[in-house]
Design an enzyme around this catalytic site. Structure first.
Site: not given
Ligand code: A2P
Length: 276
Positions: A48, A78
């Site tokens: 991530d 993101k």
């Protein structure tokens, strides 16, 4: 480790390994590169990152250099929290892919419902526009799933009422003492996978007396109790460490906890970041 290969199924059928390796606050360059390389070497298959972490290039390099087939690694990034328009989102995604040096992402998230320097600002329309751009990217096949991060119930409803695809995941701060019951319940009702960032409460949970006692009972470390708790709650924990022995420790959570112990940990309502 089975927990590193066990998966959750997102509502579009995409499989996500239950434990991910977090890279928030892991400095770009050697430290991010080595941490991700160690995680992959030790069996993690879910990484991530985020544009805001400014380490996508190092993370991507470590993924590519690992020589592990791309389809065996689940990669999330993101959209920066201040980007709230359709066109800027498309551009930011292209930049993320350049930084990572990958052909596709497994999961792309809106990092927050508001810019981090304007927490609470009403960005309803901007979030709709950003999410619509992510739907377009999703339909192009360059991401396998899309979602949000740090969204509460009203933020999620705004997307669900105005966009087509129910978010596949919502990544939130989730740990013992901060299990976000309302958001978690709403996400479960709508098949939105909850990802737990800061599962160790950025380290503060490890000195909590209840967690230490629980660790003694199960002959595990406090970190392992915190991470296992997230899995017992049906969330995907994203522990992070820059030290190999801890990276390994955090993955050794193949044990069951008694329901009553989970219920007890649920009763802890203080954010452990304030305990110390
Ligand atoms: P370090 O990188 O020096 O190992 P969170 O995932 O909740 O944000 O917590 C991350 C913090 O906890 C980091 O400061 C990390 O430091 C530390 N940490 C990670 N794993 C462990 C562990 N197993 N035992 C103790 N501290 C840990």
């Amino acid at each position: 480790m089975k927990t590193l290969t066990d998966t959750y199924k997102l509502h579009n059928g995409v499989l996500m390994p239950k434990i991910g390796f977090g890279t928030w606050q892991v400095p770009s360059g050697d430290i991010a590169y080595e941490s991700v390389a160690m995680a992959l070497k030790n069996g993690y298959r879910h990484i991530d990152t985020a544009a805001a972490y400014r380490n996508e290039a190092s993370v991507g390099q470590a993924i590519r250099d690992s020589k592990i087939p791309r389809e065996e690694i689940f990669v999330t990034s993101k959209l920066q929290s201040h980007i709230k328009s359709y066109d800027e989102t498309l551009k930011a995604f292209d930049q993320t892919m350049i930084e990572l040096g990958l052909d596709y992402l497994d999961l792309y998230l809106i990092h927050a419902p508001w810019p981090w320097n304007e927490i609470g600002k009403d960005c309803r329309e901007g979030n709709i526009q950003a999410y619509k751009a992510m739907e377009k990217i999703y339909k192009s096949g360059r991401v396998k799933a899309i979602g949000v991060s740090n969204f509460d119930v009203k933020d999620l409803k705004n997307i669900m009422d105005n966009c087509e695809i129910v978010p596949h995941a919502n990544q939130i701060a989730f740990f013992i003492g901060n299990n976000q019951e309302e958001t978690d319940k709403f996400c479960k009702e709508h098949n939105i996978l909850v990802e737990a960032y800061s599962p160790l409460a950025i380290g503060y949970a490890l000195s909590n007396e209840h967690i230490i006692k629980m660790a003694e009972k199960y002959q595990k470390t406090p970190a392992q109790i915190c991470i296992r708790y997230c899995i017992e709650k049906g969330t995907a924990p994203l522990p992070k460490s820059t030290k190999e022995h801890r990276i390994v420790e955090n993955s050794q959570v193949d044990f069951k906890m008694d329901k009553k112990d989970i219920e007890f940990l649920d009763t802890i309502k203080d954010d452990p970041r304030k305990w110390n």
